[in-house]
Motif scaffolding. Structure first.
Motif, PDB file in Angstrom:
ATOM      1  N   ASP A  39      -2.023   6.131  -8.716  1.00  0.00           N
ATOM      2  CA  ASP A  39      -1.837   5.062  -7.737  1.00  0.00           C
ATOM      3  C   ASP A  39      -1.140   5.588  -6.492  1.00  0.00           C
ATOM      4  O   ASP A  39      -1.523   5.276  -5.360  1.00  0.00           O
ATOM      5  CB  ASP A  39      -1.016   3.930  -8.367  1.00  0.00           C
ATOM      6  CG  ASP A  39      -0.919   2.711  -7.451  1.00  0.00           C
ATOM      7  OD1 ASP A  39      -1.967   2.311  -6.902  1.00  0.00           O
ATOM      8  OD2 ASP A  39       0.187   2.177  -7.277  1.00  0.00           O
ATOM      9  N   VAL A  40      -0.097   6.405  -6.700  1.00  0.00           N
ATOM     10  CA  VAL A  40       0.636   6.997  -5.566  1.00  0.00           C
ATOM     11  C   VAL A  40      -0.283   7.892  -4.755  1.00  0.00           C
ATOM     12  O   VAL A  40      -0.281   7.874  -3.515  1.00  0.00           O
ATOM     13  CB  VAL A  40       1.867   7.780  -6.069  1.00  0.00           C
ATOM     14  CG1 VAL A  40       2.461   8.620  -4.946  1.00  0.00           C
ATOM     15  CG2 VAL A  40       2.914   6.820  -6.625  1.00  0.00           C
ATOM     16  N   ASN A  41      -1.077   8.707  -5.443  1.00  0.00           N
ATOM     17  CA  ASN A  41      -1.988   9.618  -4.752  1.00  0.00           C
ATOM     18  C   ASN A  41      -3.028   8.851  -3.931  1.00  0.00           C
ATOM     19  O   ASN A  41      -3.373   9.254  -2.814  1.00  0.00           O
ATOM     20  CB  ASN A  41      -2.692  10.528  -5.757  1.00  0.00           C
ATOM     21  CG  ASN A  41      -1.754  11.571  -6.352  1.00  0.00           C
ATOM     22  OD1 ASN A  41      -0.713  11.875  -5.769  1.00  0.00           O
ATOM     23  ND2 ASN A  41      -2.109  12.103  -7.518  1.00  0.00           N
ATOM     24  N   GLU A  42      -3.529   7.750  -4.501  1.00  0.00           N
ATOM     25  CA  GLU A  42      -4.518   6.947  -3.781  1.00  0.00           C
ATOM     26  C   GLU A  42      -3.904   6.320  -2.536  1.00  0.00           C
ATOM     27  O   GLU A  42      -4.520   6.284  -1.473  1.00  0.00           O
ATOM     28  CB  GLU A  42      -5.083   5.861  -4.703  1.00  0.00           C
ATOM     29  CG  GLU A  42      -6.020   6.410  -5.774  1.00  0.00           C
ATOM     30  CD  GLU A  42      -6.446   5.343  -6.770  1.00  0.00           C
ATOM     31  OE1 GLU A  42      -5.965   4.203  -6.646  1.00  0.00           O
ATOM     32  OE2 GLU A  42      -7.253   5.655  -7.670  1.00  0.00           O
ATOM     33  N   ARG A  43      -2.686   5.816  -2.685  1.00  0.00           N
ATOM     34  CA  ARG A  43      -2.027   5.222  -1.516  1.00  0.00           C
ATOM     35  C   ARG A  43      -1.721   6.275  -0.460  1.00  0.00           C
ATOM     36  O   ARG A  43      -1.848   6.029   0.732  1.00  0.00           O
ATOM     37  CB  ARG A  43      -0.745   4.502  -1.958  1.00  0.00           C
ATOM     38  CG  ARG A  43      -1.008   3.118  -2.527  1.00  0.00           C
ATOM     39  CD  ARG A  43       0.270   2.384  -2.809  1.00  0.00           C
ATOM     40  NE  ARG A  43       0.968   2.943  -3.952  1.00  0.00           N
ATOM     41  CZ  ARG A  43       2.206   2.610  -4.305  1.00  0.00           C
ATOM     42  NH1 ARG A  43       2.887   1.750  -3.585  1.00  0.00           N
ATOM     43  NH2 ARG A  43       2.767   3.142  -5.369  1.00  0.00           N
ATOM     44  N   GLN A  44      -1.301   7.457  -0.926  1.00  0.00           N
ATOM     45  CA  GLN A  44      -1.013   8.532   0.019  1.00  0.00           C
ATOM     46  C   GLN A  44      -2.280   8.928   0.776  1.00  0.00           C
ATOM     47  O   GLN A  44      -2.241   9.186   1.986  1.00  0.00           O
ATOM     48  CB  GLN A  44      -0.445   9.743  -0.724  1.00  0.00           C
ATOM     49  CG  GLN A  44      -0.019  10.893   0.189  1.00  0.00           C
ATOM     50  CD  GLN A  44       1.031  10.470   1.194  1.00  0.00           C
ATOM     51  OE1 GLN A  44       2.037   9.874   0.830  1.00  0.00           O
ATOM     52  NE2 GLN A  44       0.805  10.748   2.471  1.00  0.00           N
ATOM     53  N   ALA A  45      -3.419   8.951   0.065  1.00  0.00           N
ATOM     54  CA  ALA A  45      -4.685   9.270   0.717  1.00  0.00           C
ATOM     55  C   ALA A  45      -5.034   8.217   1.768  1.00  0.00           C
ATOM     56  O   ALA A  45      -5.553   8.545   2.841  1.00  0.00           O
ATOM     57  CB  ALA A  45      -5.791   9.367  -0.333  1.00  0.00           C
ATOM     58  N   MET A  46      -4.736   6.954   1.451  1.00  0.00           N
ATOM     59  CA  MET A  46      -5.005   5.878   2.409  1.00  0.00           C
ATOM     60  C   MET A  46      -4.152   6.045   3.663  1.00  0.00           C
ATOM     61  O   MET A  46      -4.644   5.949   4.793  1.00  0.00           O
ATOM     62  CB  MET A  46      -4.712   4.525   1.754  1.00  0.00           C
ATOM     63  CG  MET A  46      -4.906   3.319   2.678  1.00  0.00           C
ATOM     64  SD  MET A  46      -4.485   1.745   1.876  1.00  0.00           S
ATOM     65  CE  MET A  46      -2.688   1.920   1.727  1.00  0.00           C
ATOM     66  N   TYR A  47      -2.839   6.324   3.462  1.00  0.00           N
ATOM     67  CA  TYR A  47      -1.944   6.488   4.609  1.00  0.00           C
ATOM     68  C   TYR A  47      -2.353   7.706   5.440  1.00  0.00           C
ATOM     69  O   TYR A  47      -2.307   7.684   6.682  1.00  0.00           O
ATOM     70  CB  TYR A  47      -0.497   6.660   4.134  1.00  0.00           C
ATOM     71  CG  TYR A  47       0.050   5.474   3.376  1.00  0.00           C
ATOM     72  CD1 TYR A  47      -0.321   4.178   3.718  1.00  0.00           C
ATOM     73  CD2 TYR A  47       0.931   5.648   2.308  1.00  0.00           C
ATOM     74  CE1 TYR A  47       0.162   3.084   3.013  1.00  0.00           C
ATOM     75  CE2 TYR A  47       1.424   4.563   1.608  1.00  0.00           C
ATOM     76  CZ  TYR A  47       1.040   3.292   1.963  1.00  0.00           C
ATOM     77  OH  TYR A  47       1.530   2.218   1.265  1.00  0.00           O
ATOM     78  N   THR A  48      -2.752   8.778   4.745  1.00  0.00           N
ATOM     79  CA  THR A  48      -3.167   9.999   5.444  1.00  0.00           C
ATOM     80  C   THR A  48      -4.408   9.742   6.292  1.00  0.00           C
ATOM     81  O   THR A  48      -4.492  10.174   7.455  1.00  0.00           O
ATOM     82  CB  THR A  48      -3.451  11.124   4.426  1.00  0.00           C
ATOM     83  OG1 THR A  48      -2.262  11.400   3.680  1.00  0.00           O
ATOM     84  CG2 THR A  48      -3.904  12.388   5.143  1.00  0.00           C
ATOM     85  N   LYS A  49      -5.366   9.018   5.733  1.00  0.00           N
ATOM     86  CA  LYS A  49      -6.597   8.726   6.471  1.00  0.00           C
ATOM     87  C   LYS A  49      -6.310   7.855   7.684  1.00  0.00           C
ATOM     88  O   LYS A  49      -6.832   8.095   8.785  1.00  0.00           O
ATOM     89  CB  LYS A  49      -7.593   8.024   5.562  1.00  0.00           C
ATOM     90  CG  LYS A  49      -8.939   7.739   6.224  1.00  0.00           C
ATOM     91  CD  LYS A  49      -9.947   7.201   5.226  1.00  0.00           C
ATOM     92  CE  LYS A  49     -11.303   7.010   5.878  1.00  0.00           C
ATOM     93  NZ  LYS A  49     -12.332   6.546   4.915  1.00  0.00           N
ATOM     94  N   LEU A  50      -5.470   6.842   7.493  1.00  0.00           N
ATOM     95  CA  LEU A  50      -5.128   5.964   8.600  1.00  0.00           C
ATOM     96  C   LEU A  50      -4.392   6.728   9.697  1.00  0.00           C
ATOM     97  O   LEU A  50      -4.650   6.535  10.893  1.00  0.00           O
ATOM     98  CB  LEU A  50      -4.260   4.808   8.092  1.00  0.00           C
ATOM     99  CG  LEU A  50      -3.875   3.733   9.114  1.00  0.00           C
ATOM    100  CD1 LEU A  50      -5.115   3.096   9.718  1.00  0.00           C
ATOM    101  CD2 LEU A  50      -3.004   2.675   8.453  1.00  0.00           C
ATOM    102  N   SER A  51      -3.503   7.627   9.279  1.00  0.00           N
ATOM    103  CA  SER A  51      -2.763   8.435  10.245  1.00  0.00           C
ATOM    104  C   SER A  51      -3.704   9.354  11.033  1.00  0.00           C
ATOM    105  O   SER A  51      -3.562   9.541  12.241  1.00  0.00           O
ATOM    106  CB  SER A  51      -1.706   9.269   9.524  1.00  0.00           C
ATOM    107  OG  SER A  51      -1.031  10.119  10.419  1.00  0.00           O
TER     108      SER A  51
END
Length: 441
Positions: A39-51
């Motif tokens: 879950d953390v990795n998926e959220r981190q991927a989302m934040y990274t993509k948005l950034s």
């Protein structure tokens, strides 16, 4: 002869049991840990993509970025990504409008419309004492444009929302109106400027049908509904009605709390509204007090009976208080909470499924009727436009027949036509509701 277990054997068995327990606990803990890591990795991927998107846009975009609009768009996209029609993001302005829309008064021009075959807005009701009424708008007028913008170039919902606004502001409506002169029908285009103003909602209409039956139509459950409903009930009771027909067709739902307060008038002390959360836990949200209306009741529903109105119908059927007539309901039974955010905006989120008294949900399934009565497309169209008389309405007449079967001594008076509803008991409010194809603003 009993067998004794040696102390060493008992200690060994205890050690094995402890080892198994530790192993199972470790396995469960690792599973939970892996889930959280994923879950953390998926959220981190989302934040990274948005950034990354933000970096690219700010580096290469030649336009001007509106930070507020950008943040609102990001939040709206997140909610849309849930794939739930009930999940929405409300900007600070929209949340403010949402709060005011639930108050006793609304601000707008005061008309109810449906989308016609050409995509324009047909006026099916001009609310009494509204600014639209004062400006001369009429039932049957077709709105082609708002402030010069063609309705067909906008989404229907956007066009309806443009009828709202601040008290004292104006909107210029481009109309198409049918006229009759010297027996000939013609159409003419005209512009009418309407000043937005406060108007009260009317969500309850009542009348006497078939001689001595009380008819009550509830178009939506809003803050004004309970007072209007009680006034209608008292008015009809004084006229010695022998039963009630409660019309919930095309009811778009609204406040579950208000619905429960209305339903309380019909039912004894029982649980009215329950829902199951994501863990399956069932919570009773509203219950009724003792005391009930002891007359035969029919409830009319159709495929455009939504949400709170479906709970009303389900309870009347499940507690054997009334017969359901018409068509299966829409099947929209999710509990939706509007949750304020720190910057004045809010999110609307589905947090549970409403359940019937057997614990089962009606979401995605609908509520079945006791007597199915179909209507022709022409009759449905007339009903939507509030032009179908009671004697020509097969579902209403079937509801009256159901009252007779429940023991009501109904006066069958040939030729009785109660198509024009008596709103005098409901003048404490205004605005008929919005269905998926009908809005009032």
């Amino acid at each position: 002869m009993s067998k004794k277990i040696s102390l060493g054997a008992a200690a060994a068995m205890s050690l094995v049991a402890a080892t198994i327990t530790v192993s199972l606990t470790y396995t469960y803990a690792m599973g939970r840990f892996n889930e959280k890591v994923a879950d953390v990795n998926e959220r981190q991927a989302m934040y990274t993509k948005l950034s990354e998107i933000d970096q690219k846009v700010r580096q290469d975009y030649i336009g001007k970025i509106g930070e507020t609009d950008l943040n609102d768009g990001i939040a709206a996209g997140y909610m849309a990504g849930l794939g739930d029609a009930g999940a929405k993001y409300l900007s600070a302005e929209k949340y403010k409008n949402y709060l005011s829309s639930n108050s006793k008064k609304a601000v707008g021009v005061g008309i109810r419309t449906v989308q016609d075959a050409d995509g324009n807005m047909e006026v099916i009701e001009v609310l009494p004492n509204s600014s639209a009424s004062k400006a001369g708008l009429q039932k049957g007028d077709v709105i082609l444009s708002l402030d010069g913008k063609e309705v067909i170039r906008l989404s229907y919902g956007e066009a309806v929302n443009k009828l709202d606004g601040t008290v004292g502001t104006t909107v210029k409506l481009g109309l198409l109106r049918k006229t009759t002169e010297n027996g000939k029908t013609a159409t003419k285009q005209m512009d009418v400027t309407v000043t937005r103003a406060e108007y009260q909602r009317i969500t309850v209409s009542s009348s006497i049908i078939n001689g001595n039956v009380g008819y009550i139509a509830i178009s939506e459950f809003q803050s004004t509904t309970k007072n209007q409903f009680v006034a209608a009930i008292n008015n009809l009771t004084e006229k010695k009605v022998v039963g009630f027909v409660v019309d919930l067709r095309n009811n778009s739902g609204g406040s579950v709390e208000v619905m429960a307060s209305v339903l309380d008038e019909f039912l004894p002390a029982v649980s009215l509204v329950s829902y199951a959360d994501r863990a399956g836990k069932i919570t009773v949200e509203y219950s009724s007090k003792s005391g009930e209306i002891n007359l035969p009741i029919s409830v009319v529903v159709n495929s455009s009976t939504y949400g709170a109105a479906e709970i009303f119908a389900a309870d009347m059927k499940d507690y054997k208080k009334g017969k359901l007539i018409g068509e299966k309901t829409a099947g929209r039974g999710m509990k939706e909470d509007v949750i304020p955010l720190s910057d004045g905006s809010a999110i609307q989120l589905s947090v549970g499924n409403y359940t019937r008294i057997d614990g089962k949900t009606f979401h995605g399934v609908g509520v079945n009727v006791d007597m199915e009565v179909e209507m022709t497309p022409e009759q449905k169209d007339l009903l939507l436009r509030r032009s179908l008389t009671m004697m020509e309405d097969p579902q209403i007449q079937a509801s009256v027949t159901a009252l007779v079967k429940q023991g009501a001594d109904v006066q069958q008076i040939p030729g009785t036509d109660s198509g024009n509803l008596d709103n005098s008991a409901a003048q404490t409010g205004a605005k008929a509701p919005a269905t998926s194809s009908a809005k009032a603003k």
